[in-house]
Design a protein around this motif. Structure first.
Motif, PDB file in Angstrom:
ATOM      1  N   LEU A 132       0.819  -1.206   0.000  1.00 55.63           N
ATOM      2  CA  LEU A 132       0.000   0.000   0.000  1.00 55.63           C
ATOM      3  C   LEU A 132       0.856   1.261   0.000  1.00 55.63           C
ATOM      4  N   GLU A 133       1.921   1.261   0.792  1.00 54.98           N
ATOM      5  CA  GLU A 133       2.793   2.435   0.837  1.00 54.98           C
ATOM      6  C   GLU A 133       3.417   2.718  -0.534  1.00 54.98           C
ATOM      7  N   ALA A 134       3.667   1.656  -1.294  1.00 53.77           N
ATOM      8  CA  ALA A 134       4.309   1.821  -2.603  1.00 53.77           C
ATOM      9  C   ALA A 134       3.334   2.202  -3.706  1.00 53.77           C
ATOM     10  N   THR A 135       2.045   1.861  -3.552  1.00 57.29           N
ATOM     11  CA  THR A 135       1.119   1.998  -4.678  1.00 57.29           C
ATOM     12  C   THR A 135       0.023   3.029  -4.489  1.00 57.29           C
ATOM     13  N   LEU A 136      -0.227   3.489  -3.271  1.00 58.73           N
ATOM     14  CA  LEU A 136      -1.275   4.490  -3.087  1.00 58.73           C
ATOM     15  C   LEU A 136      -0.835   5.822  -3.674  1.00 58.73           C
ATOM     16  N   THR A 137      -1.777   6.503  -4.288  1.00 56.03           N
ATOM     17  CA  THR A 137      -1.508   7.831  -4.823  1.00 56.03           C
ATOM     18  C   THR A 137      -2.207   8.866  -3.956  1.00 56.03           C
ATOM     19  N   GLY A 138      -1.840  10.091  -4.110  1.00 56.84           N
ATOM     20  CA  GLY A 138      -2.441  11.137  -3.290  1.00 56.84           C
ATOM     21  C   GLY A 138      -3.915  11.367  -3.566  1.00 56.84           C
ATOM     22  N   SER A 139      -4.430  10.808  -4.665  1.00 55.59           N
ATOM     23  CA  SER A 139      -5.832  11.021  -5.021  1.00 55.59           C
ATOM     24  C   SER A 139      -6.729   9.825  -4.719  1.00 55.59           C
ATOM     25  N   ASP A 140      -6.186   8.761  -4.129  1.00 54.05           N
ATOM     26  CA  ASP A 140      -6.977   7.553  -3.895  1.00 54.05           C
ATOM     27  C   ASP A 140      -8.047   7.770  -2.826  1.00 54.05           C
ATOM     28  N   ARG A 141      -9.182   7.128  -3.059  1.00 53.33           N
ATOM     29  CA  ARG A 141     -10.261   7.039  -2.072  1.00 53.33           C
ATOM     30  C   ARG A 141     -10.400   5.564  -1.720  1.00 53.33           C
ATOM     31  N   ILE A 142     -10.151   5.217  -0.472  1.00 50.25           N
ATOM     32  CA  ILE A 142     -10.009   3.819  -0.067  1.00 50.25           C
ATOM     33  C   ILE A 142     -11.247   3.353   0.691  1.00 50.25           C
ATOM     34  N   GLY A 143     -11.817   2.270   0.248  1.00 50.17           N
ATOM     35  CA  GLY A 143     -12.855   1.596   1.012  1.00 50.17           C
ATOM     36  C   GLY A 143     -12.227   0.455   1.793  1.00 50.17           C
ATOM     37  N   ILE A 144     -12.575   0.325   3.064  1.00 50.16           N
ATOM     38  CA  ILE A 144     -11.976  -0.721   3.884  1.00 50.16           C
ATOM     39  C   ILE A 144     -13.072  -1.526   4.555  1.00 50.16           C
ATOM     40  N   SER A 145     -12.906  -2.843   4.570  1.00 56.30           N
ATOM     41  CA  SER A 145     -13.924  -3.709   5.143  1.00 56.30           C
ATOM     42  C   SER A 145     -13.863  -3.672   6.665  1.00 56.30           C
ATOM     43  N   ASP A 157     -19.487   4.679  -4.461  1.00 50.55           N
ATOM     44  CA  ASP A 157     -19.321   4.727  -5.917  1.00 50.55           C
ATOM     45  C   ASP A 157     -18.139   5.585  -6.352  1.00 50.55           C
ATOM     46  N   THR A 158     -17.503   6.292  -5.416  1.00 48.65           N
ATOM     47  CA  THR A 158     -16.361   7.149  -5.775  1.00 48.65           C
ATOM     48  C   THR A 158     -15.024   6.507  -5.436  1.00 48.65           C
ATOM     49  N   LEU A 159     -15.045   5.302  -4.884  1.00 52.09           N
ATOM     50  CA  LEU A 159     -13.813   4.676  -4.406  1.00 52.09           C
ATOM     51  C   LEU A 159     -12.906   4.251  -5.554  1.00 52.09           C
ATOM     52  N   THR A 160     -11.600   4.353  -5.310  1.00 58.09           N
ATOM     53  CA  THR A 160     -10.627   3.886  -6.302  1.00 58.09           C
ATOM     54  C   THR A 160      -9.898   2.631  -5.840  1.00 58.09           C
ATOM     55  N   VAL A 161      -9.907   2.379  -4.536  1.00 53.79           N
ATOM     56  CA  VAL A 161      -9.221   1.209  -3.968  1.00 53.79           C
ATOM     57  C   VAL A 161     -10.119   0.584  -2.904  1.00 53.79           C
ATOM     58  N   VAL A 180      -7.080  10.496  -0.173  1.00 54.76           N
ATOM     59  CA  VAL A 180      -8.001  11.590   0.133  1.00 54.76           C
ATOM     60  C   VAL A 180      -8.970  11.207   1.233  1.00 54.76           C
ATOM     61  N   GLU A 181      -9.473   9.960   1.147  1.00 55.11           N
ATOM     62  CA  GLU A 181     -10.545   9.564   2.058  1.00 55.11           C
ATOM     63  C   GLU A 181     -10.494   8.068   2.317  1.00 55.11           C
ATOM     64  N   VAL A 182     -10.852   7.677   3.542  1.00 54.49           N
ATOM     65  CA  VAL A 182     -11.023   6.279   3.916  1.00 54.49           C
ATOM     66  C   VAL A 182     -12.480   6.098   4.325  1.00 54.49           C
ATOM     67  N   VAL A 183     -13.147   5.123   3.721  1.00 56.53           N
ATOM     68  CA  VAL A 183     -14.574   4.913   3.943  1.00 56.53           C
ATOM     69  C   VAL A 183     -14.813   3.462   4.336  1.00 56.53           C
ATOM     70  N   GLN A 184     -15.557   3.234   5.401  1.00 58.89           N
ATOM     71  CA  GLN A 184     -15.899   1.862   5.778  1.00 58.89           C
ATOM     72  C   GLN A 184     -16.891   1.272   4.779  1.00 58.89           C
ATOM     73  N   LEU A 185     -16.653   0.035   4.389  1.00 60.15           N
ATOM     74  CA  LEU A 185     -17.497  -0.649   3.411  1.00 60.15           C
ATOM     75  C   LEU A 185     -18.631  -1.433   4.042  1.00 60.15           C
ATOM     76  N   ILE A 186     -18.492  -1.737   5.323  1.00 56.73           N
ATOM     77  CA  ILE A 186     -19.474  -2.579   5.996  1.00 56.73           C
ATOM     78  C   ILE A 186     -19.446  -2.265   7.479  1.00 56.73           C
ATOM     79  N   THR A 227      -2.319   7.514   6.172  1.00 59.48           N
ATOM     80  CA  THR A 227      -2.382   8.002   4.798  1.00 59.48           C
ATOM     81  C   THR A 227      -2.669   9.503   4.727  1.00 59.48           C
ATOM     82  N   GLY A 228      -3.012  10.091   5.858  1.00 59.18           N
ATOM     83  CA  GLY A 228      -3.358  11.509   5.877  1.00 59.18           C
ATOM     84  C   GLY A 228      -4.736  11.799   5.318  1.00 59.18           C
ATOM     85  N   ALA A 229      -5.602  10.784   5.269  1.00 56.35           N
ATOM     86  CA  ALA A 229      -6.916  10.929   4.658  1.00 56.35           C
ATOM     87  C   ALA A 229      -7.978  11.311   5.685  1.00 56.35           C
TER      88      ALA A 229
END
Length: 313
Positions: A95-108, A195-199, A130-136, A159-161
């Motif tokens: 994750l540290e190697a592949t996340l970009t500053g514009s990613d919106r992450i959904g996490i279970s 619907d806006t998530l990238t990861v 940018v943002e971390v959002v719970q998926l469930i 991530t600073g999100a």
């Protein structure tokens, strides 16, 4: 002359201007000769992976299951604790190697593997999401709800999100209760962001949880698991259950899950699954085969087993 120029550059470490001066050539001609030496096969590039890196195995799994990336990690030791630590380090590094500053992450919801992953990550000076959002919603006991909140909050910190929590149970008693919860403005606001998530950052669940996991309450109720097993379910991602071929199956549970639906989950461009161990092999194989995940971080033994034919029956 091509071989001489190539040896001076690649083996002796001379710079192109030095080669040009020694051989009374122009620097542009030296540059052309180095390119030609590669084209005719005098110079060949060989990548030698370091010990503990299994590029061929990763490539084979990626091709077999149509994944976009695979990370294989060796587990230095035996037991669940060693597996958990190794997967967490590998997942965090990925994750540290592949996340970009514009990613919106959904996490279970709460997962020991995902907790190990985010705990291994270090805060960066530059925002990587940018943002971390719970998926469930959290599944099970009140303590699990706390752990689910900690997981999303910790990922947001490193991530600073910004973070958006889904403060509900993961499974409720009826469809009506689920619908009422999703209609609440605060919860609907979280759901609108799916619907806006990238990861997507997920674990892979098995119908046969470990005794520790089952005691935590962080699994679907036993009666639901029995019903799902009866219709062929072998595992899940975000409580969306699938059979051994990766096909979606249901036994009345999905309409009681407060979380992202299967179609919205599949629309996330990059779903990263961090999972391993013999107990989860069948579920991981099905998740990969069914297109539920795009990236897999797993252990060496599981990786090798994924290339073997599944057991008959």
């Amino acid at each position: 002359m091509l071989a001489k120029v190539a040896r001076m550059y690649h083996e002796h470490g001379l710079r192109q201007p030095e080669i040009a001066a020694r051989l009374h050539l122009s620097q542009s001609r030296v540059s052309r000769m180095l390119k030609q030496a590669t084209e005719v096969g005098i110079v060949r590039t060989v990548v030698v992976p370091p010990l503990g890196v299994h590029v061929d195995l990763e490539d084979a799994i990626q091709e077999r299951y149509g994944l976009t990336d695979v990370v294989i990690v060796e587990v230095p030791g035996e037991g669940d604790a060693a597996l958990l630590a190794a997967l967490g380090r590998a997942g965090g590094s990925y994750l540290e190697a592949t996340l970009t500053g514009s990613d919106r992450i959904g996490i279970s919801s709460w997962s020991a593997t995902l907790l190990s992953t985010v705990d291994s990550m270090q805060p960066r000076s530059v925002r990587s999401a940018v943002e971390v959002v719970q998926l469930i919603g959290g599944v099970g006991s009140a303590n699990v709800q706390v752990q689910a909140t900690h997981l999303a909050d910790r990922l947001a910190q490193v991530t600073g999100a910004d973070v958006k929590f889904l403060p509900t149970p993961g499974v409720v008693a009826s469809t009506q209760i689920r619908d009422a919860l999703l209609a609440d403005p605060a919860i609907a606001d979280v759901a609108s962001r799916w619907d806006t998530l990238t990861v997507g950052l997920v674990g892979v669940g098995s119908l046969e949880p470990s005794p520790l996991l089952e005691s935590s309450g962080n699994v679907a109720p036993r009666a639901d698991r029995d019903a799902l097993r009866a219709v062929g379910a072998v595992g899940d991602v975000c409580l969306r259950f699938f059979d051994a071929d990766g096909g979606l199956v249901d036994a009345g549970l999905h309409d009681r899950v407060v979380g992202i639906g299967s179609e919205a989950l599949r629309r996330i461009p990059r779903i990263v699954a961090i999972a391993g161990g013999a107990r989860k092999l069948t579920a991981i194989r099905a998740a990969a085969a069914g297109g539920w995940i795009h990236v897999l971080v797993t252990d060496l033994a599981t990786g090798r087993a994924l290339l073997e034919p599944p057991p008959a029956g």
